[in-house]
Design an enzyme around this catalytic site. Structure first.
Site, PDB file in Angstrom:
ATOM      1  N   GLU A 244      -9.978  -0.672  11.827  1.00 35.54           N
ATOM      2  CA  GLU A 244     -10.607  -1.477  10.801  1.00 35.54           C
ATOM      3  C   GLU A 244     -10.646  -3.056  11.283  1.00 35.54           C
ATOM      4  O   GLU A 244      -9.862  -3.434  11.947  1.00 35.54           O
ATOM      5  CB  GLU A 244      -9.945  -1.271   9.346  1.00 35.54           C
TER       6      GLU A 244
ATOM      7  N   GLY B 204       0.990  -1.152  -0.054  1.00 34.07           N
ATOM      8  CA  GLY B 204       0.041   0.018   0.186  1.00 34.07           C
ATOM      9  C   GLY B 204       0.830   1.175   0.024  1.00 34.07           C
ATOM     10  O   GLY B 204       1.946   1.326   0.830  1.00 34.07           O
TER      11      GLY B 204
ATOM     12  N   GLY C 187      -5.101   0.405   9.431  1.00 33.26           N
ATOM     13  CA  GLY C 187      -4.134   0.169  10.413  1.00 33.26           C
ATOM     14  C   GLY C 187      -3.734  -1.270  10.182  1.00 33.26           C
ATOM     15  O   GLY C 187      -2.796  -1.789  10.819  1.00 33.26           O
TER      16      GLY C 187
ATOM     17  N   GLU D 211     -13.925   9.898  22.835  1.00 29.11           N
ATOM     18  CA  GLU D 211     -14.582   9.379  24.055  1.00 29.11           C
ATOM     19  C   GLU D 211     -14.211   7.906  24.333  1.00 29.11           C
ATOM     20  O   GLU D 211     -13.790   7.653  25.370  1.00 29.11           O
ATOM     21  CB  GLU D 211     -16.231   9.407  24.015  1.00 29.11           C
TER      22      GLU D 211
ATOM     23  N   ASP E 144       0.649   2.399   8.561  1.00 26.81           N
ATOM     24  CA  ASP E 144      -0.024   1.560   9.681  1.00 26.81           C
ATOM     25  C   ASP E 144       0.694   1.612  10.870  1.00 26.81           C
ATOM     26  O   ASP E 144       0.345   1.219  11.872  1.00 26.81           O
ATOM     27  CB  ASP E 144      -0.134   0.069   9.437  1.00 26.81           C
TER      28      ASP E 144
ATOM     29  N   ARG F 247     -25.074  13.511  18.286  1.00 26.73           N
ATOM     30  CA  ARG F 247     -24.863  12.325  17.600  1.00 26.73           C
ATOM     31  C   ARG F 247     -23.509  11.685  18.156  1.00 26.73           C
ATOM     32  O   ARG F 247     -22.645  12.408  18.801  1.00 26.73           O
ATOM     33  CB  ARG F 247     -24.723  12.524  16.116  1.00 26.73           C
TER      34      ARG F 247
HETATM   35  O1  F6P Z   1      -1.324  -1.531   4.595  1.00 25.67           O
HETATM   36  C1  F6P Z   1      -1.973   0.033   4.372  1.00 25.67           C
HETATM   37  C2  F6P Z   1      -3.276  -0.303   4.117  1.00 25.67           C
HETATM   38  O2  F6P Z   1      -3.829   0.957   3.691  1.00 25.67           O
HETATM   39  C3  F6P Z   1      -4.177  -0.973   5.432  1.00 25.67           C
HETATM   40  O3  F6P Z   1      -4.374   0.042   6.415  1.00 25.67           O
HETATM   41  C4  F6P Z   1      -5.396  -1.368   4.808  1.00 25.67           C
HETATM   42  O4  F6P Z   1      -5.909  -2.515   5.716  1.00 25.67           O
HETATM   43  C5  F6P Z   1      -4.962  -1.952   3.451  1.00 25.67           C
HETATM   44  O5  F6P Z   1      -3.856  -1.399   3.240  1.00 25.67           O
HETATM   45  C6  F6P Z   1      -5.890  -1.644   2.422  1.00 25.67           C
HETATM   46  O6  F6P Z   1      -5.342  -2.089   1.485  1.00 25.67           O
HETATM   47  P1  F6P Z   1      -6.076  -1.951  -0.097  1.00 25.67           P
HETATM   48  O7  F6P Z   1      -5.378  -0.556  -0.715  1.00 25.67           O
HETATM   49  O8  F6P Z   1      -5.381  -3.091  -0.984  1.00 25.67           O
HETATM   50  O9  F6P Z   1      -7.418  -1.863  -0.072  1.00 25.67           O
END
Ligand code: F6P
Length: 320
Positions: A224, A12, A171, A188, A128, A163
């Site tokens: 995530e 990435g 990550g 929070e 990450d 909200r």
């Molecule tokens: O490793 C970087 C990252 O953005 C992670 O945070 C995420 O889980 C993953 O790559 C997403 O990958 P892609 O761009 O292939 O959807």
């Protein structure tokens, strides 16, 4: 001494990768070493998508997000046959060593290539912050800034409408973007793989924030791959006094101009990588530890346990 090196970005993309490419290229050229850009990660290496880089070709990129070399993920690179093709492409061009900018998957490729006689040095390029041997990876600081800017805005609208904003951050199973942004934004609640996720307990805490603490809004930051934040937002609306709204920040976190910290980190790490290759060293990756740029064997780096973030989590708890 090494005469020709290559540089590639893999996995990435991360803001600051361009600053790292620039540093590697300019430090090498200023030391009399030719530099080749390998396009689209290991895929470009296998396909021979390789061009010389000049000082000018890496000009005006230090402030740009993404990577001018392009990036890709190539799981097939673990196959010896695929790597043999890549090595042949390098040998054809007289490229003796490589700087690999990417995450831990990219480091595995770098180690395998080193074992095949091409010295490789890894630079930690990922938002990450999940490479355990380094305090910070290139791109983390920029992504953190992006998250903080977004969450600050979400808080404005959330408090106007009573909200609860549930914000999913990236990550890849590392909670650093969540815990750092949680502290920086005064969230929070934060949920990471380290805190675990007990849905009923989080709902209870939100009810408390609404009914007892009389909060006008609440921000929940969730790493995530832990839960479906849209479903969770519906439950917040059903079971607490807040109306729940989910925001998945997604790939926005990967873009943007790198922060000065990321630019400087990338430049320092790029310099160190070239210095190691000039000494004939490979199979190592660059880290920053207590503000010192050091190198670690890739093999060790891949097996290093993650530092606990307990102190940061304790701090977070003391700030709410
Ligand atoms: O490793 C970087 C990252 O953005 C992670 O945070 C995420 O889980 C993953 O790559 C997403 O990958 P892609 O761009 O292939 O959807």
């Amino acid at each position: 001494m090494v005469k020709r090196i290559g540089v590639l970005t893999s996995g990435g993309d991360a803001p600051g990768m361009n600053a790292a490419i620039r540093a590697v290229t300019r430090v090498a050229l200023n030391s009399g070493i030719e530099v080749f850009g390998i396009y689209n990660g290991y895929k470009g290496m296998v396909e021979g998508d390789i061009e010389p880089l000049t000082k000018a070709s890496v000009g005006e990129i230090i402030d740009r997000g993404g990577t001018i070399l392009g990036s890709a993920r190539l799981p097939e690179f673990k196959d010896l046959e695929v790597r043999t093709k890549a090595v042949a492409q390098l040998q054809k061009r007289g490229i003796e060593a490589i700087v690999v900018i990417g995450g831990d998957g990219s480091y595995r490729g770098a180690l395998a290539l080193t074992e095949m006689g091409i010295n490789c040095i890894g630079l930690p390029g990922t938002i990450d912050n999940d490479i355990t041997c380094t305090d910070f990876t290139i791109g983390f600081d920029t992504a953190l800034n992006t998250i903080v800017e977004a969450v600050d805005k979400l808080r404005d609208t959330s408090s106007s409408h009573h909200r609860c904003s549930i914000v999913e951050v990236m990550g890849n199973r590392c909670g650093d973007l969540a815990i750092y942004s949680g502290i920086a934004c005064g969230a929070e609640i934060i949920v990471t793989s380290q805190t675990g996720f007990e849905e009923s307990e989080v709902l209870e805490r939100l009810r408390d924030l609404d009914l007892i603490k009389k909060k006008r809004q609440a921000i929940v930051i969730i790493s995530e791959k832990i839960t479906d934040v849209h479903q969770f937002a519906k439950k917040v609306s059903l079971h607490t006094g807040f109306s729940g709204r989910a925001t998945v920040l997604g790939h926005v976190q990967r873009g943007g101009s790198p922060t000065p910290n990321d630019r400087v980190l990338a430049s320092r790490m790029g310099e160190k990588a070239v210095d190691l290759l000039m000494q004939g060293i490979g199979g190592q990756c660059i880290s920053i530890r207590n503000n010192e740029i050091i190198s670690v064997l890739i093999e060790e780096a891949l097996n290093m346990p993650r530092d606990s973030r307990k102190k940061l989590h304790n701090l977070f708890d003391r700030l709410v």
